[in-house]
Design an enzyme around this catalytic site. Structure first.
Site, PDB file in Angstrom:
ATOM      1  N   LYS A  14      -3.703  -9.819  -2.353  1.00 27.01           N
ATOM      2  CA  LYS A  14      -2.794  -9.521  -3.304  1.00 27.01           C
ATOM      3  C   LYS A  14      -1.644 -10.413  -3.109  1.00 27.01           C
ATOM      4  O   LYS A  14      -1.147 -10.609  -4.067  1.00 27.01           O
ATOM      5  CB  LYS A  14      -2.571  -7.923  -3.671  1.00 27.01           C
ATOM      6  CG  LYS A  14      -1.807  -7.424  -2.405  1.00 27.01           C
ATOM      7  CD  LYS A  14      -0.246  -7.009  -3.310  1.00 27.01           C
ATOM      8  CE  LYS A  14       0.519  -6.266  -2.208  1.00 27.01           C
ATOM      9  NZ  LYS A  14       0.613  -6.364  -0.568  1.00 27.01           N
ATOM     10  N   LYS A  51       1.292 -12.175   4.020  1.00 27.08           N
ATOM     11  CA  LYS A  51       2.531 -12.326   3.227  1.00 27.08           C
ATOM     12  C   LYS A  51       3.421 -13.501   3.531  1.00 27.08           C
ATOM     13  O   LYS A  51       4.089 -13.896   2.571  1.00 27.08           O
ATOM     14  CB  LYS A  51       3.436 -10.739   3.905  1.00 27.08           C
ATOM     15  CG  LYS A  51       2.851  -9.658   3.092  1.00 27.08           C
ATOM     16  CD  LYS A  51       3.546  -8.379   3.515  1.00 27.08           C
ATOM     17  CE  LYS A  51       2.701  -7.315   3.501  1.00 27.08           C
ATOM     18  NZ  LYS A  51       1.743  -7.212   2.449  1.00 27.08           N
ATOM     19  N   LYS A  74     -14.337 -10.263   5.468  1.00 25.00           N
ATOM     20  CA  LYS A  74     -13.503  -9.021   4.936  1.00 25.00           C
ATOM     21  C   LYS A  74     -14.225  -7.843   5.045  1.00 25.00           C
ATOM     22  O   LYS A  74     -15.170  -7.702   3.994  1.00 25.00           O
ATOM     23  CB  LYS A  74     -12.709  -9.465   3.736  1.00 25.00           C
ATOM     24  CG  LYS A  74     -11.618  -8.234   3.229  1.00 25.00           C
ATOM     25  CD  LYS A  74     -10.383  -8.628   3.871  1.00 25.00           C
ATOM     26  CE  LYS A  74      -9.521  -7.340   3.251  1.00 25.00           C
ATOM     27  NZ  LYS A  74      -8.527  -7.279   4.107  1.00 25.00           N
ATOM     28  N   GLY A 110       0.938  -1.208   0.158  1.00 25.27           N
ATOM     29  CA  GLY A 110       0.084  -0.076  -0.085  1.00 25.27           C
ATOM     30  C   GLY A 110       0.803   1.215   0.021  1.00 25.27           C
ATOM     31  O   GLY A 110       0.576   2.204  -0.522  1.00 25.27           O
ATOM     32  N   ASN A 111       1.892   1.201   0.757  1.00 24.00           N
ATOM     33  CA  ASN A 111       2.940   2.256   0.736  1.00 24.00           C
ATOM     34  C   ASN A 111       3.463   2.854  -0.564  1.00 24.00           C
ATOM     35  O   ASN A 111       4.046   3.825  -0.643  1.00 24.00           O
ATOM     36  CB  ASN A 111       3.739   2.202   2.019  1.00 24.00           C
ATOM     37  CG  ASN A 111       4.668   1.174   2.012  1.00 24.00           C
ATOM     38  OD1 ASN A 111       4.537   0.182   1.249  1.00 24.00           O
ATOM     39  ND2 ASN A 111       6.007   1.314   2.516  1.00 24.00           N
TER      40      ASN A 111
HETATM   41  P1  ADP Z   1       0.975  -3.732   2.605  1.00 24.73           P
HETATM   42  O1  ADP Z   1       2.475  -3.350   2.457  1.00 24.73           O
HETATM   43  O2  ADP Z   1       0.688  -4.942   1.612  1.00 24.73           O
HETATM   44  O3  ADP Z   1       0.092  -2.567   2.496  1.00 24.73           O
HETATM   45  P2  ADP Z   1       0.732  -4.187   5.528  1.00 24.73           P
HETATM   46  O4  ADP Z   1       1.078  -2.793   5.731  1.00 24.73           O
HETATM   47  O5  ADP Z   1      -0.862  -4.638   5.715  1.00 24.73           O
HETATM   48  O6  ADP Z   1       1.133  -4.573   4.037  1.00 24.73           O
HETATM   49  O7  ADP Z   1       1.577  -5.015   6.130  1.00 24.73           O
HETATM   50  C1  ADP Z   1       3.043  -4.977   6.586  1.00 24.73           C
HETATM   51  C2  ADP Z   1       3.023  -4.400   7.834  1.00 24.73           C
HETATM   52  O8  ADP Z   1       2.887  -5.221   9.045  1.00 24.73           O
HETATM   53  C3  ADP Z   1       4.576  -3.739   7.838  1.00 24.73           C
HETATM   54  O9  ADP Z   1       4.865  -2.503   7.473  1.00 24.73           O
HETATM   55  C4  ADP Z   1       4.582  -3.731   9.545  1.00 24.73           C
HETATM   56  O10 ADP Z   1       4.335  -2.454  10.312  1.00 24.73           O
HETATM   57  C5  ADP Z   1       3.702  -4.825   9.926  1.00 24.73           C
HETATM   58  N1  ADP Z   1       4.136  -5.959  10.950  1.00 24.73           N
HETATM   59  C6  ADP Z   1       3.310  -6.737  11.464  1.00 24.73           C
HETATM   60  N2  ADP Z   1       4.037  -7.653  12.086  1.00 24.73           N
HETATM   61  C7  ADP Z   1       5.279  -7.837  11.636  1.00 24.73           C
HETATM   62  C8  ADP Z   1       6.513  -8.618  11.997  1.00 24.73           C
HETATM   63  N3  ADP Z   1       6.226  -9.695  12.550  1.00 24.73           N
HETATM   64  N4  ADP Z   1       7.587  -8.222  11.260  1.00 24.73           N
HETATM   65  C9  ADP Z   1       7.490  -6.979  10.401  1.00 24.73           C
HETATM   66  N5  ADP Z   1       6.446  -6.141  10.233  1.00 24.73           N
HETATM   67  C10 ADP Z   1       5.333  -6.503  10.873  1.00 24.73           C
HETATM   68 MG    MG Z   2      -0.059  -1.311   4.272  1.00 17.89          MG
END
Ligand code: ADP
Ligand code: MG
Length: 313
Positions: free
Chosen positions: A214, A276, A130, A12-13
């Protein structure tokens, strides 16, 4: 350095920067920055397929449905996923074309509207959980249910529509995507996890109102096109256990067995790192070699084995 076929899943970022409202100008500014990292991979000679999420953008379409309901018929969720594949695909495609042009790299970029087959008997199809779209108040619930929606309370925040999030079983356009990368094109595909479709007994396809994760769709596509590596670019450089706790520990490498062990311990939340890690393990169990989880800044170094968390058998 070997040349690989890499499926790169953008988090997302990469599309909407943290702390921004997500206006089109802001999204474009952000995709321009994000594409610099991708140019690095292409310059190293790797064949790249880009995939991306669509959560906030699909949310915007669902709000438009509500706001415009007195004037125009609503779009269905599967059409909304296709809309976001087009709009986000356009932003990524043009941003990458411009970044390649500036770097003096001659490469064609193309976005493929991608349908992903799901199984109507998937247990998730009968258990929508969801959350999608805006919040509603208790007195709006009946009207929502009359549209055929399943509604669920998001505790403390209101009521929202819930839809199924089934497992992806096939990528309908996989052969086209493979042909395009074999022909040297950079492909953007399975946006938003793909448009969910079911195959009817007569062999035809029909859209389903569901959402596909995704990262899981990207992992399946990576297997189907025989990719050497799946790269999941997200908001952290590495995967951790005891994330954000005093005894936090970052990993340079993990095995599938370690992932499963920490997953069972609840180290990877369902709404963020969990899918992931699951996608990474699925890709490897189905025969994929390795998965890199890192952030955009470390994408090129990570693929060269110098950054991020590398997951292998
Ligand atoms: P996306 O990049 O697909 O938008 P999300 O933001 O939903 O994904 O998920 C990724 C985020 O999960 C990371 O940026 C981090 O903040 C968080 N996170 C949660 N648990 C962990 C972990 N065990 N190790 C690393 N990051 C983690
Ligand atoms: Mg995100």
């Amino acid at each position: 350095m070997s040349r690989k076929t890499i499926v790169v899943a953008l988090g997302g970022n990469a599309l909407i920067a943290e702390g921004t409202e997500g206006t089109i100008a802001e999204q474009f500014e952000n995709t321009r920055k994000s594409m610099d990292a991708i140019v690095g991979l292409i310059q190293e000679g790797h064949k790249v397929v880009l995939t991306h999420g669509n959560g906030p953008q699909a949310g915007v379409h669902l709000i438009r449905n509500e706001a415009g309901s007195a004037q125009v018929p609503p779009a269905t969720l599967n059409v909304i996923v296709a809309d976001t594949q087009g709009s986000i695909g356009y932003m990524l495609q043009q941003s990458l074309q411009n970044a390649l042009h500036k770097a003096g790299v001659k490469k064609d970029v193309v976005t493929v509207i991608t349908q992903v087959e799901v199984d109507p008997k998937d247990p998730q199809m009968l258990n929508p959980n969801k959350y999608v779209g805006p919040f509603f108040k208790a007195d709006q619930l009946e009207a929502c249910k009359a549209k055929g929606w399943v509604m669920k309370e998001d505790p403390g925040r209101g009521y929202r529509r819930v839809v199924p999030s089934p497992s992806p079983v096939d990528v309908i356009e996989k052969n086209t995507i493979k042909d395009l990368i074999d022909d040297g094109k950079v492909v953007i595909a399975v946006g938003g996890g793909g448009v969910p479709v079911e195959r009817l007994p007569d062999g035809t396809l029909v859209g389903v109102d569901a959402v596909i994760d995704k990262d899981r769709a990207s992992a399946l596509l990576a297997n189907l096109i025989g990719a050497d590596e799946l790269v999941i670019l997200t908001g952290v450089e590495k995967v951790a256990i005891n994330y954000k706790k005093p005894d936090e520990k970052w990993f340079d490498a993990m095995t599938v067995a370690e992932c499963e062990k920490y997953q069972a311990e609840g180290q990877f939340p369902k709404g963020s790192m969990g899918p992931k890690i699951e996608a990474a393990c699925d890709f490897i169990r189905r025969g994929g070699a390795k998965v890199l989880i890192t952030d955009l800044e470390h994408a090129t170094a990570g693929v060269d084995g110098k950054a991020g968390t590398l997951i292998t058998k």
